[in-house]
Design a protein around this motif. Structure first.
Motif, mmCIF file in Angstrom:
data_model
loop_
_atom_site.group_PDB
_atom_site.id
_atom_site.type_symbol
_atom_site.label_atom_id
_atom_site.label_comp_id
_atom_site.label_asym_id
_atom_site.label_seq_id
_atom_site.Cartn_x
_atom_site.Cartn_y
_atom_site.Cartn_z
ATOM 1 N N GLN A 3 0.784 -1.289 -0.075
ATOM 2 C CA GLN A 3 -0.011 -0.190 0.036
ATOM 3 C C GLN A 3 0.731 1.306 -0.184
ATOM 4 O OE1 GLN A 3 -2.620 0.298 3.158
ATOM 5 N NE2 GLN A 3 -3.836 2.158 2.442
ATOM 6 N N VAL A 4 2.083 1.238 0.684
ATOM 7 C CA VAL A 4 2.900 2.299 0.605
ATOM 8 C C VAL A 4 3.406 2.774 -0.428
ATOM 9 C CG1 VAL A 4 5.158 3.346 1.553
ATOM 10 C CG2 VAL A 4 3.559 2.128 3.041
ATOM 11 N N MET A 5 3.857 1.769 -1.326
ATOM 12 C CA MET A 5 4.428 2.034 -2.722
ATOM 13 C C MET A 5 3.194 2.441 -3.801
ATOM 14 S SD MET A 5 6.972 2.162 -4.481
ATOM 15 C CE MET A 5 8.241 1.552 -3.411
ATOM 16 N N ARG A 6 2.064 1.736 -3.654
ATOM 17 C CA ARG A 6 0.855 2.125 -4.350
ATOM 18 C C ARG A 6 0.493 3.687 -4.043
ATOM 19 N NH1 ARG A 6 -2.241 -1.438 -2.799
ATOM 20 N NH2 ARG A 6 -1.647 -2.809 -4.516
ATOM 21 N N ARG A 7 0.703 4.144 -2.948
ATOM 22 C CA ARG A 7 0.365 5.658 -2.594
ATOM 23 C C ARG A 7 1.312 6.448 -3.083
ATOM 24 N NH1 ARG A 7 -2.076 7.351 3.114
ATOM 25 N NH2 ARG A 7 -2.104 9.114 1.966
ATOM 26 N N ARG A 8 2.531 6.100 -2.898
ATOM 27 C CA ARG A 8 3.787 6.887 -3.676
ATOM 28 C C ARG A 8 3.494 6.999 -5.341
ATOM 29 N NH1 ARG A 8 10.159 4.886 -3.189
ATOM 30 N NH2 ARG A 8 10.959 6.961 -4.247
#
Length: 408
Positions: A3-8
């Motif tokens: 999720q962190v990379m997706r939001r990035r």
């Protein structure tokens, strides 16, 4: 992908979308701003020089800033300058002040120039971590932003909304996007040792300048950047002054150009994989030249407006494909891409005042002949982007030398 990379990744999409919306919002109102400032076409070219000067300054400073501070603060500073620039342009339109509008454009350009490099470095890091190609979609988001901004600009122009209120609304939207997206960009990306990087660039620059293929690629970038930049700077005024459209229809034509650019960039990967770089660049140059030819010489306003679609499709892929080719053309990839990108920004620096000067004396339609000649030259230069074969040969030679060393 977590999720962190997706939001990035989503944040990066927004940071490309935002300048597209802001840029086209300004472009669609250039006829109204020109009338508000009571300047000639040539004087408007000098006003636009502020945008070019700011963009060039931002590009030249951004690499050092990213190496020293990382992508997150440079992205934040760049977006902040875009927002301040929009506020300043809005104030200049309200007060009918040429110096204030020019200063706002300079801030606006500096923000886009510096922020563009930072988000591209961050995007390259995301690609490295995830293994998912992101760059084409990001540049497509910028073009999508220009479509959104142009459509909104056309609507508010048609109903007579003053420029300063329109740009103030765009500023507010930009602040919201910035506040939401910046939180998902991590710190530390792009940090390096600026002194070593600068020394390396200084040592490599003479070798890079001696590469004939790279200079030819730079010629392609110069032509295609001029094709894109001339539309961004002059297309609404070209349709208003050159084809007697009203300001709302001039904005509609620019929206068509932006839509064609978006379509070309979102579908470009398919054609590149199927036909290769040389064929795509050659076809792009032919399309752009055909569109410009009809816009310049046709007195049928419907045909001229439709020809802008060919112009947009032709300008969509030349710049990104040529930059990719520059990176593949040999060692010292950063120096090669930087050199070619700088050549491209010369078009943005010299183009607006140059075309404005010619337009003042000969009319904007005649001034666009210069752009047509440059784009037509890209048809002949297109084979220079076929660097895959060269890279493969170099790789094979390197592997053979390595094998020979091991055998010895």
């Amino acid at each position: 992908m977590d999720q962190v990379m997706r939001r990035r990744r989503e944040a990066l999409f927004l940071f490309f979308l935002l300048p597209g919306i802001a840029m086209s919002s300004w472009v669609t109102r250039t006829p109204d701003i020109r009338d508000r400032l009571e300047v000639t076409t040539g004087q408007m070219g000098l006003v636009l020089f502020g945008l070019s000067l700011g963009s060039m300054t931002g590009i030249l400073c951004s690499g050092h800033l990213v190496s020293r501070f990382g992508t997150r603060p440079v992205t934040a500073w760049g977006t902040g300058l875009v927002i301040v620039g929009m506020v300043t342009i809005s104030a200049g339109s309200l007060t009918a002040s040429v110096p204030v509008v020019m200063a706002g454009l300079c801030l606006f350009g500096a923000g886009i120039g510096s922020g563009d490099v930072a988000v591209n470095v961050d995007a390259a890091d995301v690609e490295r971590i995830t293994g998912v190609t992101t760059m084409p979609t990001l540049h497509g988001c910028f073009s999508l932003g220009t479509v959104i901004g142009a459509g909104a600009g056309m609507a508010v122009t048609a109903i007579g909304v003053p420029v300063h209120w329109h740009l103030a609304a765009v500023t507010l939207i930009s602040v919201v996007i910035f506040w939401y997206a910046i939180r998902s960009v991590p710190s530390g990306t792009g940090l390096g040792t600026p002194t070593q990087a600068e020394e390396g660039a200084t040592r490599s620059r003479p070798k890079v300048w001696k590469d004939r293929r790279l200079i030819l690629i730079g010629g392609i970038v110069l032509a295609m950047a001029l094709a894109e930049g001339s539309a961004n700077d002059w297309l609404p005024l070209l349709m208003v002054d050159g084809h007697d459209l009203d300001a709302a229809l001039g904005s509609l034509v620019y929206a068509g150009f932006a839509a064609a650019m978006t379509l070309g960039r979102f579908t470009g990967s398919f054609f590149l994989e199927r036909f290769g770089r040389t064929s795509v660049v050659r076809a792009s140059a032919v399309s752009g030249a055909l569109g410009l030819l009809l816009v310049i010489f046709s007195d049928n306003v419907v045909l001229a407006g439709a020809a802008v679609l060919f112009w947009g499709l032709g300008a969509s892929l030349g710049f990104p494909v040529a930059l990719s080719a520059a990176g593949d053309s040999g060692p010292e990839q950063t120096a090669r891409v930087s050199l070619v990108a700088t050549i491209g920004y010369v078009a943005f620096l010299v183009g607006p005042p140059g075309l404005g000067f010619l337009g003042d004396h000969f009319g904007l339609r005649s001034a666009m002949l210069v752009v047509l000649l440059f784009v037509a030259s890209a048809v002949l230069l297109a084979p220079a982007v076929d660097t895959h074969r060269r890279s493969t040969v170099a790789k094979s030679v390197h592997e053979n030398e390595s094998d020979g060393s091991r055998n010895w």
